[in-house]
Design an enzyme around this catalytic site. Structure first.
Site, PDB file in Angstrom:
ATOM      1  N   ASN A  37       0.814  -1.224   0.000  1.00 12.29           N
ATOM      2  CA  ASN A  37       0.000   0.000   0.000  1.00 12.29           C
ATOM      3  C   ASN A  37       0.846   1.272   0.000  1.00 12.29           C
ATOM      4  OD1 ASN A  37      -2.333   1.496   0.098  1.00 12.29           O
ATOM      5  ND2 ASN A  37      -2.848   1.001   2.224  1.00 12.29           N
ATOM      6  N   HIS A 122     -14.509  -4.389  11.259  1.00  5.93           N
ATOM      7  CA  HIS A 122     -14.068  -3.097  11.797  1.00  5.93           C
ATOM      8  C   HIS A 122     -15.239  -2.178  12.103  1.00  5.93           C
ATOM      9  CE1 HIS A 122      -9.831  -3.092   9.793  1.00  5.93           C
ATOM     10  NE2 HIS A 122     -10.093  -4.210  10.410  1.00  5.93           N
ATOM     11  N   ARG A 147     -13.615  -5.347  15.915  1.00  4.42           N
ATOM     12  CA  ARG A 147     -12.599  -4.362  16.279  1.00  4.42           C
ATOM     13  C   ARG A 147     -13.281  -3.013  16.456  1.00  4.42           C
ATOM     14  NH1 ARG A 147      -7.614  -2.033  12.549  1.00  4.42           N
ATOM     15  NH2 ARG A 147      -9.148  -0.450  12.005  1.00  4.42           N
ATOM     16  N   TYR A 159      -6.794   7.325  12.888  1.00  2.00           N
ATOM     17  CA  TYR A 159      -6.745   6.090  12.112  1.00  2.00           C
ATOM     18  C   TYR A 159      -7.977   5.205  12.374  1.00  2.00           C
ATOM     19  CZ  TYR A 159      -5.874   1.153  11.556  1.00  2.00           C
ATOM     20  OH  TYR A 159      -6.025  -0.164  11.261  1.00  2.00           O
ATOM     21  N   ASP A 217      -6.878  -1.642  17.767  1.00  2.00           N
ATOM     22  CA  ASP A 217      -5.585  -1.460  17.097  1.00  2.00           C
ATOM     23  C   ASP A 217      -4.968  -0.141  17.540  1.00  2.00           C
ATOM     24  OD1 ASP A 217      -3.444  -1.309  15.366  1.00  2.00           O
ATOM     25  OD2 ASP A 217      -4.602  -1.758  13.553  1.00  2.00           O
ATOM     26  N   HIS A 219      -2.098   0.923  16.442  1.00  2.00           N
ATOM     27  CA  HIS A 219      -1.387   1.401  15.258  1.00  2.00           C
ATOM     28  C   HIS A 219      -0.032   2.041  15.565  1.00  2.00           C
ATOM     29  CE1 HIS A 219      -1.769   2.318  10.838  1.00  2.00           C
ATOM     30  NE2 HIS A 219      -2.379   1.159  10.949  1.00  2.00           N
ATOM     31  N   GLU A 243      -3.736  -4.554  19.542  1.00  2.00           N
ATOM     32  CA  GLU A 243      -2.823  -4.740  18.409  1.00  2.00           C
ATOM     33  C   GLU A 243      -1.833  -3.590  18.286  1.00  2.00           C
ATOM     34  OE1 GLU A 243      -5.043  -5.118  14.795  1.00  2.00           O
ATOM     35  OE2 GLU A 243      -3.339  -4.568  13.545  1.00  2.00           O
ATOM     36  N   GLU A 269       1.882  -6.852  11.521  1.00  2.00           N
ATOM     37  CA  GLU A 269       1.440  -6.585  10.141  1.00  2.00           C
ATOM     38  C   GLU A 269       2.528  -5.941   9.292  1.00  2.00           C
ATOM     39  OE1 GLU A 269      -2.028  -4.124  11.004  1.00  2.00           O
ATOM     40  OE2 GLU A 269      -0.970  -2.364  10.280  1.00  2.00           O
ATOM     41  N   ARG A 290       0.393 -11.281  13.500  1.00  2.00           N
ATOM     42  CA  ARG A 290      -0.462 -10.470  12.631  1.00  2.00           C
ATOM     43  C   ARG A 290       0.031 -10.369  11.187  1.00  2.00           C
ATOM     44  NH1 ARG A 290      -4.677  -8.806  11.698  1.00  2.00           N
ATOM     45  NH2 ARG A 290      -4.514  -6.547  11.629  1.00  2.00           N
ATOM     46  N   HIS A 319      -3.298 -10.628   8.874  1.00  2.46           N
ATOM     47  CA  HIS A 319      -3.670  -9.286   8.421  1.00  2.46           C
ATOM     48  C   HIS A 319      -4.584  -9.376   7.194  1.00  2.46           C
ATOM     49  CE1 HIS A 319      -1.926  -5.119   7.121  1.00  2.46           C
ATOM     50  NE2 HIS A 319      -2.925  -4.960   7.957  1.00  2.46           N
ATOM     51  N   ASP A 323      -6.191  -3.514   1.635  1.00  3.90           N
ATOM     52  CA  ASP A 323      -5.003  -3.392   0.771  1.00  3.90           C
ATOM     53  C   ASP A 323      -4.304  -4.739   0.548  1.00  3.90           C
ATOM     54  OD1 ASP A 323      -4.603  -2.027   3.562  1.00  3.90           O
ATOM     55  OD2 ASP A 323      -2.587  -2.730   3.097  1.00  3.90           O
ATOM     56  N   GLU A 346      -8.682 -11.276  10.125  1.00  8.11           N
ATOM     57  CA  GLU A 346      -9.237  -9.942   9.856  1.00  8.11           C
ATOM     58  C   GLU A 346      -9.923  -9.966   8.487  1.00  8.11           C
ATOM     59  OE1 GLU A 346      -6.270  -6.896   9.322  1.00  8.11           O
ATOM     60  OE2 GLU A 346      -7.666  -5.306   9.860  1.00  8.11           O
ATOM     61  N   TRP A 409       2.324   6.749  12.334  1.00  9.25           N
ATOM     62  CA  TRP A 409       0.917   6.813  11.900  1.00  9.25           C
ATOM     63  C   TRP A 409       0.209   5.515  12.156  1.00  9.25           C
ATOM     64  CZ3 TRP A 409      -2.012   4.179   8.175  1.00  9.25           C
ATOM     65  CH2 TRP A 409      -3.333   4.685   8.052  1.00  9.25           C
TER      66      TRP A 409
HETATM   67  C1  CS2 Z   1      -4.383  -1.975   9.803  1.00  7.22           C
HETATM   68  C2  CS2 Z   1      -4.061  -1.835   8.378  1.00  7.22           C
HETATM   69  O1  CS2 Z   1      -5.815  -3.752   9.283  1.00  7.22           O
HETATM   70  C3  CS2 Z   1      -5.122  -3.247  10.141  1.00  7.22           C
HETATM   71  O2  CS2 Z   1      -5.011  -3.672  11.259  1.00  7.22           O
HETATM   72  O3  CS2 Z   1      -3.460  -1.653  10.735  1.00  7.22           O
HETATM   73  O4  CS2 Z   1      -5.209  -1.416   7.794  1.00  7.22           O
HETATM   74  C4  CS2 Z   1      -2.932  -0.903   7.936  1.00  7.22           C
HETATM   75  O5  CS2 Z   1      -3.139   0.391   8.402  1.00  7.22           O
HETATM   76  C5  CS2 Z   1      -2.887  -0.930   6.437  1.00  7.22           C
HETATM   77  O6  CS2 Z   1      -2.726  -2.236   5.991  1.00  7.22           O
HETATM   78  C6  CS2 Z   1      -1.794  -0.055   5.865  1.00  7.22           C
HETATM   79  O7  CS2 Z   1      -1.740  -0.235   4.502  1.00  7.22           O
HETATM   80 MG    MG Z   2      -3.371  -3.029  12.302  1.00  4.68          MG
END
Ligand code: CS2
Ligand code: MG
Length: 409
Positions: A37, A122, A147, A159, A217, A219, A243, A269, A290, A319, A323, A346, A409
């Site tokens: 991504n 989600h 989630r 996010y 998450d 992040h 996560e 991830e 993950r 994961h 994407d 997920e 991020w």
């Molecule tokens: C995320 C992802 O799915 C998740 O848990 O953390 O969406 C991540 O932000 C993206 O794969 C980034 O491309």
């Molecule tokens: Mg994640």
């Protein structure tokens, strides 16, 4: 059998995807996902310029040998671009082998260990009523694990919150890489976040009761001590996992978090190889792996990671954001069905355009995914449809603190 063509198809039905298609002299084809991504063309170029020429004339049945040849033969090991490219080859070869055997891929991985694959969706919202609506909507879709991501007072864009996406609405591609010349800038304040999150989980637990598995998450945004504090604060709400509570590079950080909280931890991830998990698995510092098949070199190494994790009672949480293309998703589902230490998958669900380009036989019914029983992966690329959606430059957003400092991020 011999590989006679390796085509790299970059298309953008809703968002960008990099797909490898291998063709053999016997007419069997195989697909692999190399989507990275926001950095798609790097993986596509690596495949096209450096990998495709090496595959011509090779026996597609020699999956392990080809994997080792690409990994060790490059000399420059690991990294997301390299491993996404190798993953695409590995998955395409498994697709070919399973089609040649006339079996769904999971049969070659040991057969089904379960009837269906538990998935989580989600939910998100700008405030608690919106979050509760979103959780309810996901329950109606059949999800049995959810989630929860939330906006935070004092932060403009957070996010994973659907209603803040450009399109708005609850069902969304929650973070389509921004289709613009430059990445979008978001803001962040960890103290505000830490104050707010427990209030949201308290409200969700009160509304839905003790049974529903809830995930969150972080992040990559907390220090180890901040993550320990959050894990502890969330203990009364009995999370399925927390996560990416700290940035993934520093495995030792999880040791500190672990000493302070019984909230289960998931990470990986952005990992590429088993080496990223070496300390985490051996010292049992995490509960869930993950990684994505797409970013970890394919089905072959992902199976090895999960076999290593199994010795320590660590389970999978592969994961599966949008994407990861349906090809990468199908690869994950075959593995999920076969391995004993499956945890959860997920599943964000792709949009209609993506599903038109990638014809799929996997299903989602009553909260459970299944890869289907077509020979191979069970996903085919509609190349005509793909050609209608050319690559569009896109970036993930990034974060700055209030004083302008760049933050994870
Ligand atoms: C995320 C992802 O799915 C998740 O848990 O953390 O969406 C991540 O932000 C993206 O794969 C980034 O491309
Ligand atoms: Mg994640």
């Amino acid at each position: 059998m011999k590989i006679i063509a390796a085509d790299v198809i970059v298309s953008s039905p809703d968002r960008n995807f990099v797909t490898l298609k291998l063709t053999t002299d016997e007419g069997i084809t195989g697909l692999g996902d190399a989507t990275l991504n926001g950095r798609e063309l790097a993986a596509a170029t690596y495949l096209k310029e450096h990998v495709a020429p090496l595959l011509m004339g090779r026996d597609p049945h020699r999956i392990e040998d080809t994997w080792q040849f690409l990994y060790r033969g490059a000399y420059w090991r690991r990294g997301p671009v390299t491993m996404a490219a190798i993953a695409a080859v590995d998955v395409a070869l498994w697709d070919i082998k399973a089609k040649a055997a006339g079996m769904p891929l999971y049969q070659l991985l040991g057969g089904a260990s379960r009837n269906g694959i538990r998935a989580y969706g989600h939910a998100s919202g700008r405030d608690i009523p919106e979050i509760i609506d979103s959780v309810r909507e996901h329950l109606e879709l059949g999800y049995k694990s959810i989630r929860v991501q939330t906006a935070v007072p004092g932060i403009d864009s957070v996010y994973g919150v659907a209603a803040q996406s450009a399109e708005g609405g609850i069902r969304y591609d929650y973070e389509p890489a921004q289709r613009a010349a430059l990445p979008a800038e978001e803001d962040w304040d960890t103290r505000a976040y830490l104050r707010h999150i427990p209030t949201v989980f308290e409200a969700v637990r009160n509304e839905f009761g003790p049974e529903l598995p809830l995930l969150h998450d972080g992040h990559h945004r907390m220090t180890p001590m901040q993550a320990a504090k959050l894990g502890k604060a969330l203990e009364p709400y009995d999370l399925f996992w927390l996560e990416d509570c700290t940035p993934a590079e520093n495995q030792d950080a999880l040791r500190l978090v672990r000493q302070h909280t019984t909230t289960p931890l998931a990470i990986g991830e952005v990992f590429n190889t088993v080496w990223d998990y070496q300390t985490l698995i051996r010292e049992q510092l995490i509960d869930y792996v993950r990684s994505a098949v797409t970013h970890t070199g394919g089905i072959s190494p992902m199976k090895k990671i999960m076999d290593y994790a199994a010795q320590y009672q660590i389970k999978s949480g592969i994961h599966g954001p949008t994407d990861i293309s349906p090809v990468g998703m199908a690869a994950a589902l075959h593995l999920d069905l076969a391995i004993h230490n499956f945890g959860i998958q997920e599943y964000m669900r792709h949009g209609d355009l993506t599903n038109e380009v990638f014809e799929q036989s996997f299903t989602f019914e009553d909260g459970y995914l299944h890869p289907g029983n077509e020979p191979g992966l069970g996903v085919e690329l509609n190349e005509e449809a793909a050609a209608k959606h050319p690559y569009t430059p896109a970036y993930l957003p990034f974060n700055r603190l209030k004083d302008g400092t760049v933050h994870d991020w």
